[in-house]
Every structure is written in structure tokens, then in C-alpha cells.
Write an enzyme that holds these catalytic residues in place. Structure first.
Site, PDB file in Angstrom:
ATOM      1  CB  CYS A   9      16.061   1.170 -20.051  1.00  0.00           C
ATOM      2  SG  CYS A   9      14.441  -0.020 -19.660  1.00  0.00           S
ATOM      3  CB  CYS A  79       5.082  -5.640   1.808  1.00  0.00           C
ATOM      4  SG  CYS A  79       6.679  -6.337   2.249  1.00  0.00           S
ATOM      5  CG  HIS A 382       5.674  -9.271   4.962  1.00  0.00           C
ATOM      6  ND1 HIS A 382       5.036  -8.464   3.703  1.00  0.00           N
ATOM      7  CD2 HIS A 382       3.964  -9.278   5.300  1.00  0.00           C
ATOM      8  CE1 HIS A 382       4.242  -8.513   3.308  1.00  0.00           C
ATOM      9  NE2 HIS A 382       3.048  -9.048   4.555  1.00  0.00           N
TER      10      HIS A 382
END
Length: 431
Positions: A9, A79, A382
Site C-alpha cells: 500500500c 545491507c 550479505h
């Protein structure tokens, strides 16, 4: 569970409950996506926390000095954003430009002096990527806190870059390009009532040498990261040559196929892949395949041809992206090859169109930052960054910032490399 789908939304919820329920949901999602990697990451972080390198007080030349580096909190698989922001914050000329811009107060007088959170009711007129980017850079390296939460910047990213909505892992290189492009576009429209051209003229060293314009007028983005390629195509049937100039903010380099099975620096199955190999692969003469036939204006039809890139103008900051992710029939695989890169003296002269017009030091670059992807896929794993600040190297791992050394940096499997043009003689090392 409604909070999990809130981005549908077009809103970004950062105002947590007293019990921290939103944060708990984010942490749970992140653990589900990266469970194997997260456990290893926590183990390494614990070791670092016990290390003297992680101390906020460091001894340098016999005296005690404060570690003023500030980390960036992970807002839920952010990250990729943190690694790029930390890298850009350590490119001095670029960072200083934004930090010296006049501040824009986006909040009205009723909320002045109190910490508020963005909501959709504020409207898009209050969104400024330049302003939130400036605030984030100002919060880093001031030493007043160990970690800064870039939630306001992330809200703006959600608003103007729909591709990055949600809490799934994203590609750091793709984010960097979107970020630079949108900063460039916003700066062209002026900032806080001040014309972009006036702001750029205040720094004559940027405006005088800048000839690279991407999507309109020049800004600090193109002045620092902008270079120009010459794309040379030759028809193999009639020999007709076609040349065109393409501006760039970074160069995406393939890792040559013969090196793609060599995963570590110490592996002995053949020669080591170097950054020079990747640059050569990018600039060497290449015969285009059947799917890339060149429309020859002399032959009046598509013909076999060769292509070659030359660098017509080098940027002040050379950003090199190593293409580690490749699509196969069903998924995107990672090329985990170690690529050797220099910390100092990257010589770009041999890739120039007119090297004879360059001075002896003008084509040398020194490394400023490296973004590294840890893990096996673009949608997981990561991102961390290494960056040099005032002669010392730091490792930026979200909220955790640690001092490191050059030996550790050169062993990293680089994904994005930021090289800064050398201004004066500082050594004779070359690639």
C-alpha cells in the site's frame, strides 16, 4: 501479519510498538532467508567484538585516539544499501559536496524539536533524496554514536524506487546505479531554491573539468563518476567503421570464462585472475555473434562485425563492477572467482583512446572502497564494505565497524571497486 505486506500500500512503517513487534517480524524474516549465513555471521561478529580491533579507543603512534566511524543499522535485509552508503561516504570529494549543501527542513513547525516518522499522509512533496542522503552522510564519521538508522532515507528509496520496496535482499550494484541516477536527476532541478549550476560552480574543480553529461545537464554525480567510452564497430564485409561516444558512471566487467572455476586466491589450478584480465576482456576487440549483427549503412543490411571499446575520458572516481551474477536456464548463479586487484597505482593509460595526451600521473588510481557479496546468490547472502579513511582501512558490516589491514582487504572477493584518481605522486606501484 499485515505488517509483512505493508509495502503493497506504498507505505514504510518504522514507528515500532513499545514491545518492538515490527522489529521482531523483520528479524524473523531475515533469519528465515539467511539462516545458514546468519549463524556464521554472528559467530564472526562475536570474535570481532572480543578483538582489540573493535575497541572504540585505539593506539596510533603511541597516543590514544577515538574510533569515530559510525555503522548503519540493518532495517531488514538492507545491507545492500548500507554497503553502498558507507563506500560513497568515504569518497571524500563526493561526500563533502553533499555535506556542504544547505539543509532543507521537510517537517513543519509543529513537529520541530521532536523525532517524527514519515507517513504517507505527508505526501510526496516532502520527499527529497538529496536531503536524506545529505543527512545520512552527515551522521557518519562524527563519532557521536556507534550506529545510525537510515530509516528516513530508506523511506524515500521506497517512494521513488519501487524496485527496492519490501525486505528482500537486493543487488548492491543495481541500487548504486538507481541511487546515483536519482541524485543526478534531482540535482538538475535545483536544491532548496538554489540552482544546481550555481551550487556546482562553487566548486570550480568539479565544474571546470566536467564534460560528461548523462540525461541532461551536468551535476556532481557526473562530474565525479562520469566518464566517456568510444564504441567502435567495424563491418567485416565492407570494412565500414562506426563510432559513437557513450557516457558512463561505472564499468561492468566480465570475469573471463577461463578463470570462473578458480574460487580462492591460493588455488593453484592455473593462473590467477586479475583486474587487468577483466579490463582487457572489456576493451579487447570482439567479434559479435549472430544475435548481435550490426546494421551496416553501406551494405544496407545486418552484417557480421567486430566491436571494441576505448575510454575517451576517465572519471575522477572510477567505479568498476565485476559481473558475478549470471543467468542460467532457470536461476541466477554467482561467479565466486577471486580477482586480484591493486590497492594503489591502477594504471588505466593503456585503455585510453589517446594515451599520448595524458600526463604521467593522470591515469593512476588508488583504491578508496570495496563492496563484497558474501553468499551464493543475488537474492540471499550479505553485503559488507571495506573503505579507507585518513590512511586507515575499516570494515563496515551494518552496525559493526572494525579497523582492518591492507592484507585483509586484498583477499576480499570484490564485487564493486571504487578507485580515486591520484592527484599527486604517492608511489610507483602499478597494476
Amino acid at each position: 501479519m499485515k505488517n509483512l505486506k505493508i509495502y503493497r500500500c506504498d507505505d514504510f512503517v518504522v514507528n515500532d510498538t513499545k514491545l518492538g513487534l515490527v522489529q521482531k517480524v523483520r528479524e524473523h524474516l531475515q533469519n528465515l532467508e539467511n539462516s545458514a549465513f546468519t549463524s556464521d555471521r554472528h559467530r564472526k561478529r562475536k570474535l570481532l567484538e572480543n578483538s582489540s580491533l573493535n575497541s572504540k579507543l585505539l593506539k596510533v603512534n603511541g597516543s590514544t585516539t577515538a574510533l569515530c566511524a559510525t555503522g548503519l543499522r540493518n532495517l531488514g535485509n538492507t545491507c545492500f544499501m548500507n554497503a553502498i552508503l558507507q563506500s560513497l561516504s568515504n569518497i571524500q570529494q563526493f561526500c563533502c559536496y553533499f555535506k556542504e549543501l544547505p539543509a532543507v527542513e521537510l517537517r513543519n513547525g509543529k513537529t520541530a524539536g521532536r523525532r517524527t516518522y514519515h507517513t504517507r499522509s505527508q505526501g510526496d512533496n516532502n520527499v527529497s533524496l538529496v536531503e536524506e542522503f545529505r543527512k545520512t552522510l552527515c551522521a557518519l564519521w562524527q563519532g557521536s554514536q556507534t550506529a545510525f538508522s537510515p530509516e528516513s532515507l530508506f523511506y524515500v528509496v521506497w517512494k521513488i524506487m519501487p524496485n527496492f520496496r519490501g525486505y528482500q535482499q537486493q543487488d548492491a550494484h543495481e541500487f548504486m546505479r538507481y541511487l546515483l541516477d536519482h541524485l543526478h536527476l534531482e540535482l538538475q532541478g535545483g536544491f532548496n531554491g538554489v540552482s544546481r549550476s550555481v551550487i556546482l560552480q562553487e566548486n570550480s574543480s568539479l565544474s571546470a573539468s566536467n564534460k560528461c553529461c548523462i540525461n541532461g545537464a551536468s551535476t556532481v554525480v557526473t562530474a565525479i563518476f562520469g566518464g566517456i567510452l568510444q564504441n567502435e564497430v567495424n563491418c567485416l564485409i565492407c570494412g565500414t567503421e562506426s563510432r559513437k561516444f557513450d557516457p558512463f558512471l561505472d564499468l561492468s566487467l566480465d570475469i573471463p570464462s577461463q578463470f570462473r572455476n578458480k574460487r580462492t586466491k591460493n588455488q593453484e589450478n592455473g593462473p590467477m585472475c586479475t583486474l587487468r584480465d577483466c579490463l582487457r576482456s572489456f576493451t579487447d576487440l570482439e567479434e559479435l555473434d549472430e544475435t548481435e549483427l550490426y546494421m551496416c549503412h553501406k551494405c544496407k543490411k545486418k552484417q557480421k562485425s567486430t566491436k571494441k571499446f576505448w575510454i575517451q575520458k576517465l572519471p575522477k572516481v572510477l567505479c568498476l563492477h565485476l559481473k558475478r551474477f549470471h543467468w542460467t536456464a532457470y536461476l541466477r548463479n554467482k561467479v565466486d572467482t577471486y580477482v586480484e586487484f591493486p590497492l594503489r597505482g591502477l594504471d588505466m593509460k593503456c585503455y585510453l583512446l589517446e594515451p599520448e595526451n595524458s600526463g604521467p600521473e593522470s591515469c593512476l588510481y588508488d583504491l578508496a572502497a570495496v563492496v563484497v557479496h558474501h553468499g551464493s546468490g543475488v537474492g540471499s547472502g550479505h553485503y559488507t564494505a571495506y573503505a579507507a579513511h585518513e590512511g586507515r582501512w575499516f570494515h563496515f558490516n551494518d552496525s559493526t565497524v572494525t579497523l582492518t589491514d591492507e592484507e585483509t582487504v586484498v583477499k576480499a572477493k570484490a564485487y564493486i571497486l571504487f578507485y580515486v584518481e591520484r592527484q599527486a605522486k604517492s608511489g610507483s606501484d602499478k597494476l
